[in-house]
Scaffold this motif. Structure first.
Motif, PDB file in Angstrom:
ATOM      1  N   SER A  86      54.635  30.670  69.048  1.00  0.00           N
ATOM      2  CA  SER A  86      55.032  31.678  68.068  1.00  0.00           C
ATOM      3  C   SER A  86      54.935  31.079  66.666  1.00  0.00           C
ATOM      4  O   SER A  86      55.773  30.249  66.276  1.00  0.00           O
ATOM      5  CB  SER A  86      56.464  32.154  68.344  1.00  0.00           C
ATOM      6  OG  SER A  86      56.960  32.907  67.256  1.00  0.00           O
ATOM      7  N   GLY A  87      53.935  31.493  65.922  1.00  0.00           N
ATOM      8  CA  GLY A  87      53.744  30.961  64.577  1.00  0.00           C
ATOM      9  C   GLY A  87      54.907  31.300  63.651  1.00  0.00           C
ATOM     10  O   GLY A  87      55.301  30.479  62.812  1.00  0.00           O
ATOM     11  N   ARG A  88      55.474  32.500  63.783  1.00  0.00           N
ATOM     12  CA  ARG A  88      56.599  32.881  62.923  1.00  0.00           C
ATOM     13  C   ARG A  88      57.803  31.982  63.191  1.00  0.00           C
ATOM     14  O   ARG A  88      58.461  31.519  62.247  1.00  0.00           O
ATOM     15  CB  ARG A  88      56.981  34.339  63.150  1.00  0.00           C
ATOM     16  CG  ARG A  88      58.219  34.759  62.358  1.00  0.00           C
ATOM     17  CD  ARG A  88      58.444  36.251  62.366  1.00  0.00           C
ATOM     18  NE  ARG A  88      59.705  36.602  61.746  1.00  0.00           N
ATOM     19  CZ  ARG A  88      59.915  36.660  60.429  1.00  0.00           C
ATOM     20  NH1 ARG A  88      58.936  36.373  59.605  1.00  0.00           N
ATOM     21  NH2 ARG A  88      61.097  36.993  59.933  1.00  0.00           N
ATOM     22  N   ASN A  89      58.091  31.729  64.457  1.00  0.00           N
ATOM     23  CA  ASN A  89      59.221  30.850  64.763  1.00  0.00           C
ATOM     24  C   ASN A  89      59.013  29.459  64.200  1.00  0.00           C
ATOM     25  O   ASN A  89      59.940  28.855  63.643  1.00  0.00           O
ATOM     26  CB  ASN A  89      59.433  30.785  66.281  1.00  0.00           C
ATOM     27  CG  ASN A  89      60.370  31.861  66.781  1.00  0.00           C
ATOM     28  OD1 ASN A  89      61.520  31.941  66.377  1.00  0.00           O
ATOM     29  ND2 ASN A  89      59.872  32.715  67.658  1.00  0.00           N
ATOM     30  N   LEU A  90      57.824  28.926  64.342  1.00  0.00           N
ATOM     31  CA  LEU A  90      57.557  27.581  63.824  1.00  0.00           C
ATOM     32  C   LEU A  90      57.685  27.549  62.300  1.00  0.00           C
ATOM     33  O   LEU A  90      58.216  26.580  61.737  1.00  0.00           O
ATOM     34  CB  LEU A  90      56.162  27.120  64.251  1.00  0.00           C
ATOM     35  CG  LEU A  90      55.984  26.845  65.747  1.00  0.00           C
ATOM     36  CD1 LEU A  90      54.531  26.469  66.046  1.00  0.00           C
ATOM     37  CD2 LEU A  90      56.919  25.726  66.211  1.00  0.00           C
ATOM     38  N   ALA A  91      57.217  28.598  61.633  1.00  0.00           N
ATOM     39  CA  ALA A  91      57.302  28.642  60.168  1.00  0.00           C
ATOM     40  C   ALA A  91      58.750  28.670  59.702  1.00  0.00           C
ATOM     41  O   ALA A  91      59.096  28.102  58.647  1.00  0.00           O
ATOM     42  CB  ALA A  91      56.552  29.867  59.643  1.00  0.00           C
ATOM     43  N   ILE A  92      59.618  29.331  60.470  1.00  0.00           N
ATOM     44  CA  ILE A  92      61.037  29.405  60.109  1.00  0.00           C
ATOM     45  C   ILE A  92      61.771  28.126  60.494  1.00  0.00           C
ATOM     46  O   ILE A  92      62.557  27.569  59.709  1.00  0.00           O
ATOM     47  CB  ILE A  92      61.703  30.613  60.804  1.00  0.00           C
ATOM     48  CG1 ILE A  92      61.115  31.927  60.272  1.00  0.00           C
ATOM     49  CG2 ILE A  92      63.218  30.591  60.602  1.00  0.00           C
ATOM     50  CD1 ILE A  92      61.565  33.158  61.045  1.00  0.00           C
ATOM     51  N   LEU A  93      61.506  27.644  61.696  1.00  0.00           N
ATOM     52  CA  LEU A  93      62.313  26.560  62.259  1.00  0.00           C
ATOM     53  C   LEU A  93      61.962  25.179  61.710  1.00  0.00           C
ATOM     54  O   LEU A  93      62.866  24.363  61.461  1.00  0.00           O
ATOM     55  CB  LEU A  93      62.161  26.539  63.781  1.00  0.00           C
ATOM     56  CG  LEU A  93      62.857  27.667  64.548  1.00  0.00           C
ATOM     57  CD1 LEU A  93      62.381  27.691  65.994  1.00  0.00           C
ATOM     58  CD2 LEU A  93      64.369  27.480  64.495  1.00  0.00           C
ATOM     59  N   LEU A  94      60.680  24.889  61.539  1.00  0.00           N
ATOM     60  CA  LEU A  94      60.298  23.513  61.206  1.00  0.00           C
ATOM     61  C   LEU A  94      60.902  22.999  59.896  1.00  0.00           C
ATOM     62  O   LEU A  94      61.445  21.886  59.868  1.00  0.00           O
ATOM     63  CB  LEU A  94      58.777  23.373  61.203  1.00  0.00           C
ATOM     64  CG  LEU A  94      58.134  23.278  62.591  1.00  0.00           C
ATOM     65  CD1 LEU A  94      56.609  23.254  62.484  1.00  0.00           C
ATOM     66  CD2 LEU A  94      58.632  22.034  63.322  1.00  0.00           C
TER      67      LEU A  94
ATOM     68  N   ILE B  38      65.077  34.978  59.569  1.00  0.00           N
ATOM     69  CA  ILE B  38      65.158  33.746  58.784  1.00  0.00           C
ATOM     70  C   ILE B  38      66.577  33.172  58.706  1.00  0.00           C
ATOM     71  O   ILE B  38      66.758  31.965  58.924  1.00  0.00           O
ATOM     72  CB  ILE B  38      64.582  33.973  57.367  1.00  0.00           C
ATOM     73  CG1 ILE B  38      63.073  34.241  57.475  1.00  0.00           C
ATOM     74  CG2 ILE B  38      64.843  32.763  56.474  1.00  0.00           C
ATOM     75  CD1 ILE B  38      62.406  34.579  56.158  1.00  0.00           C
ATOM     76  N   PRO B  39      67.615  33.965  58.401  1.00  0.00           N
ATOM     77  CA  PRO B  39      68.959  33.353  58.279  1.00  0.00           C
ATOM     78  C   PRO B  39      69.396  32.619  59.549  1.00  0.00           C
ATOM     79  O   PRO B  39      69.854  31.470  59.481  1.00  0.00           O
ATOM     80  CB  PRO B  39      69.862  34.559  57.985  1.00  0.00           C
ATOM     81  CG  PRO B  39      68.958  35.570  57.357  1.00  0.00           C
ATOM     82  CD  PRO B  39      67.650  35.404  58.060  1.00  0.00           C
ATOM     83  N   ARG B  40      69.277  33.271  60.708  1.00  0.00           N
ATOM     84  CA  ARG B  40      69.662  32.605  61.950  1.00  0.00           C
ATOM     85  C   ARG B  40      68.742  31.427  62.249  1.00  0.00           C
ATOM     86  O   ARG B  40      69.166  30.377  62.726  1.00  0.00           O
ATOM     87  CB  ARG B  40      69.620  33.603  63.124  1.00  0.00           C
ATOM     88  CG  ARG B  40      70.688  34.672  63.068  1.00  0.00           C
ATOM     89  CD  ARG B  40      70.563  35.655  64.229  1.00  0.00           C
ATOM     90  NE  ARG B  40      70.752  34.986  65.517  1.00  0.00           N
ATOM     91  CZ  ARG B  40      69.780  34.744  66.395  1.00  0.00           C
ATOM     92  NH1 ARG B  40      68.532  35.105  66.129  1.00  0.00           N
ATOM     93  NH2 ARG B  40      70.038  34.136  67.536  1.00  0.00           N
ATOM     94  N   GLY B  41      67.456  31.585  61.967  1.00  0.00           N
ATOM     95  CA  GLY B  41      66.499  30.510  62.226  1.00  0.00           C
ATOM     96  C   GLY B  41      66.781  29.269  61.398  1.00  0.00           C
ATOM     97  O   GLY B  41      66.674  28.141  61.896  1.00  0.00           O
ATOM     98  N   VAL B  42      67.155  29.463  60.148  1.00  0.00           N
ATOM     99  CA  VAL B  42      67.477  28.323  59.284  1.00  0.00           C
ATOM    100  C   VAL B  42      68.729  27.604  59.793  1.00  0.00           C
ATOM    101  O   VAL B  42      68.772  26.372  59.863  1.00  0.00           O
ATOM    102  CB  VAL B  42      67.662  28.786  57.826  1.00  0.00           C
ATOM    103  CG1 VAL B  42      68.252  27.665  56.975  1.00  0.00           C
ATOM    104  CG2 VAL B  42      66.327  29.248  57.252  1.00  0.00           C
TER     105      VAL B  42
END
Length: 248
Positions: free
Chosen positions: A70-78, A129-133
């Protein structure tokens, strides 16, 4: 504080195989690596010994999941995970290990409680984004301190109900990046020496074998069973972490 006994290498080999299997897509077994190796050596030394093993087996996982993530998850999480590693490095000398262990265990139990209470037909949660951060930073912090980033990561990603191979690929890629990031702070804290690097090199082929087995196993497991195994493993490991933090 390592020895060359048969027991040590037997346990270290099993730990390396489990680490590799987790990089192949079976995250339910990877969290057992450090606790298992800690039976025969100090936990911090065990974490340092396994880090190069994680990185070697990461390459197998990166190749296997190069198209499934999941590219979106990686962009948020990394970015958040890297920030969490930085916080872990900055506070390494003042943060009690039992406190981190307790935190990780409580997070895992919290997620398991939400699974029980959540309706079976609940819609997937978006990768916001908020939860992912928040969960990403916590993942990076706990991953740096004790290689226990799995529970916070799973707490954020599992409710999204991603296809199992996308979930496995996202986890593998995210932790592969973070493991490389952790090399510098681990070296700066004096956690590497010729002895543990030599042992890590000996364990790496076992980890690569584990990664191949883990990848094939992930493909074979039915998706519903795969997620149930992840959740059960998360519950058992979280209980063990809480027990270790409070009673050891």
């Amino acid at each position: 504080m390592m020895d060359d006994s048969l027991l040590f290498f037997l346990i270290a080999g099993i730990a390396a195989f489990l680490v590799g299997a987790s990089k192949g897509g079976l995250p339910m077994v990877g969290v057992l690596g450090v606790p298992l190796l800690a039976l025969v050596m100090p936990p911090v030394a065990a974490a340092a010994l396994l880090l190069p093993v994680y990185i070697v087996s990461d390459w197998v996982g990166l190749w296997a999941y190069r198209r499934e993530y999941s590219g979106r998850n990686l962009a948020i999480l990394l970015p958040a995970m890297i920030f969490g590693v930085a916080v872990g490095w900055a506070t390494a000398k003042i943060t009690p290990e039992w406190m981190v262990t307790l935190l990780v265990g409580v997070v895992g139990l919290y997620y398991c409680a939400t699974v029980v209470l959540r309706k079976a037909d609940a819609p997937p949660r978006p990768a916001d984004i908020p939860r992912g951060v928040f969960w990403g930073a916590l993942t990076g912090f706990t991953s740096f301190v004790s290689h226990t980033g799995g529970p916070p990561f799973q707490t954020y990603v599992l409710p999204q109900k991603l296809p199992k191979m996308v979930f496995a690929g996202t986890s593998t890629i995210a932790f592969a990046v973070i493991n490389v990031v952790k090399l510098l702070p681990y070296w700066a804290l004096g956690q590497f020496n010729p002895g543990n690097l030599e042992v890590a090199a000996m364990l790496s082929p076992v980890a690569i074998l584990g990664a191949v087995v883990g990848y094939k196993g992930t493909r074979l497991l039915p998706e519903t069973l795969f997620y149930r195994l992840v959740e059960v493993a998360l519950f058992v490991v979280s209980l063990k972490l809480v027990y270790d933090a409070l009673f050891k």
